[in-house]
Enzyme design. Structure first.
Site, mmCIF file in Angstrom:
data_model
loop_
_atom_site.group_PDB
_atom_site.id
_atom_site.type_symbol
_atom_site.label_atom_id
_atom_site.label_comp_id
_atom_site.label_asym_id
_atom_site.label_seq_id
_atom_site.Cartn_x
_atom_site.Cartn_y
_atom_site.Cartn_z
ATOM 1 N N GLY A 1 0.822 -1.209 0.000
ATOM 2 C CA GLY A 1 0.000 0.000 0.000
ATOM 3 C C GLY A 1 0.853 1.255 0.000
ATOM 4 C CG LEU A 2 2.121 3.297 3.053
ATOM 5 C CD1 LEU A 2 3.464 3.263 3.743
ATOM 6 C CD2 LEU A 2 1.272 4.404 3.635
ATOM 7 C CB CYS A 3 1.117 3.390 -3.877
ATOM 8 S SG CYS A 3 0.178 1.881 -3.758
ATOM 9 N N GLY A 4 -1.156 5.993 -2.564
ATOM 10 C CA GLY A 4 -2.290 6.809 -2.977
ATOM 11 C C GLY A 4 -3.496 5.976 -3.360
ATOM 12 C CG PHE B 1 -1.466 1.804 -7.650
ATOM 13 C CD1 PHE B 1 -0.984 2.103 -8.901
ATOM 14 C CD2 PHE B 1 -1.473 0.484 -7.236
ATOM 15 C CE1 PHE B 1 -0.508 1.116 -9.739
ATOM 16 C CE2 PHE B 1 -0.996 -0.517 -8.068
ATOM 17 C CZ PHE B 1 -0.518 -0.189 -9.315
#
Lengths: 295, 145
Positions: A89-92, A94
């Site tokens: 995760g931690l990709c907006g 996406f």
């Protein structure tokens, strides 16, 4: 008002967070560059492959009936949706963009009475769908970080198997198309049946129609083998695009996070200075009041 | 003969990028029905390749060997294009890595056969079979040299 020590503690914590997001941003930037290079290096293969297919299609009557991957099924009763998400995760937005599109499509198909087989690549997507109690036909994890052609081949093989076995009547890929680090376009691409324009429209200049080619073994069997390769290539490119998009999205998300951390530190520093000033003023007042009382 | 072209332009391309490009004297590829030698001024041809060893004779009469997987070759105007699912120059094959890949594929196929797949892993039979074949081929090509 929070005490100076409280504020100080918060500043330290935000500073540490900022260090982490900054590092993640840099890692994502490096990986993005590599992922972009990998997309770039598939280009010669893809171009040659299109030329091969187009060239062959000139020599033989391409009768879709004889190529199971080209053949349209008369009635679409079941569709396989392949959603490409990330393992991390931690990709907006996406992952959630893909999940949302997949859900929309599923509802659309269902309302038309078409059944859907959901194939999810990436732990994040799989986790979300599982949490929401969707039926998942298959999941693949551990390939999105560094997709290999082998991974694409096994996905394509599975898709082709389902399609030729008439278990599904269409295979659709949902993935993030890489535009730039700031922009990823959610894309929907029909993989099977192989769209006929692939065979028809691409005509290279070098494919002189009068050339007599020798085929080893027969032209038809070569085309029959090229089509799966084409599907593999399509899946491979989608996987690479998705990986590049993931890193791009993470880079942007982490940059934003670092920026907000910076802003937060500024605000907290201001608050801390105010608190300090307030306590100094307070002390002076106390001293003055004490001196007054003595005189 | 008036034709003064005595070499072929060879390009070997895999999905991960170009592997070889250059002018050569002869190319031998593993076609589905046996090896196929290609010399300059060969007739236009498209052939299907199987996994195996590809040999290239350079203009200095040296042989270069490559490990290639399934693919296709096109010959036209003295230009040879080899499209392979995977291709490596024999000199660039990393033997320990190929051996590790072979072991891994074997192990995973064994797990699948005995139904001992760990909970958090998924093993794809097709993928592992391909990986096994490729690793074997790479090692075979290296050992021949």
């Amino acid at each position: 008002m929070a005490s100076r020590r409280d504020i100080k503690r918060r500043i330290t914590s935000v500073q540490n967070t900022k260090k982490i997001t900054k590092a993640m941003e840099m890692v994502a930037a490096a990986r993005l560059r590599r992922a972009q290079q990998r997309i770039e290096s598939t280009r010669p293969y893809a171009i040659h492959m299109m030329e091969f297919i187009a060239g062959l299609a000139k020599y033989i009557e391409v009768d879709p009936e004889r190529f199971p991957l080209l053949q349209q099924h008369d009635e679409v009763r079941r569709v396989a949706l392949m959603a490409l998400t990330a393992d991390r995760g931690l990709c907006g937005a996406f992952n959630s963009n893909i999940v949302r599109l997949a859900q929309e499509r599923m509802h659309e198909y269902r309302s038309q009475g078409i059944e859907v087989d959901l194939v999810v690549v990436g732990k994040k997507g799989a986790g979300t769908f599982r949490f929401q109690n969707y039926d998942i036909a298959a999941t693949y994890a551990g390939i999105t970080d560094r997709p290999t052609f082998l991974d694409a081949q096994s996905l394509a093989y599975r898709a082709a198997e389902l399609y030729t076995g008439r278990q599904v009547d269409r295979v659709v890929l949902l993935f993030n198309h890489f535009v730039s680090a700031m922009e990823q376009r959610v894309t929907e691409q029909t993989v099977l049946p192989v769209q006929e324009q692939v065979v028809e429209t691409y005509t290279p200049d070098s494919a002189a129609p009068h050339m007599d080619f020798l085929f080893e073994p027969r032209a038809e069997s070569i085309l029959n083998d090229l089509l799966p390769s084409y599907v593999e290539m399509t899946v491979y490119r989608a996987l690479l695009e998705s990986t590049a998009s993931e890193h791009g999205a993470r880079m942007t998300a982490m940059r934003n996070a670092s920026e907000s951390a910076g802003e937060m530190i500024d605000k907290l520093t201001l608050a801390m200075n105010r608190a300090r000033q307030a306590s100094i003023t307070q002390e002076i007042l106390e001293v003055v009041a004490g001196a007054d009382a003595l005189s | 003969m008036a034709d003064d072209r005595h070499f072929l332009r060879l390009e070997v391309v895999s999905p991960d990028g170009p592997v070889f490009a250059g002018d050569v004297a002869m190319v031998v590829v593993p076609a589905t029905r046996g090896e196929l030698g290609i010399l300059p001024r060969h007739a236009p041809m498209v052939a299907q390749l199987t996994i195996g060893e590809m040999r290239v004779k350079t203009l200095d009469d040296l042989w270069i060997r490559l490990a290639v997987s399934e693919g296709f070759v096109k010959v036209q105007f003295d230009k040879v294009i080899v499209l392979a699912d995977a291709a490596e120059m024999a000199s660039e094959i990393d033997v320990p890595r190929a051996e590790a890949a072979l072991e891994r594929a074997k192990e995973r196929l064994d797990m699948l056969r005995n139904g001992r797949v760990p909970e958090d892993e998924e093993i794809d039979h097709y993928r592992e079979t391909l990986a096994l074949k490729r690793a074997k081929n790479r090692l075979a090509v290296v050992k021949k040299g």
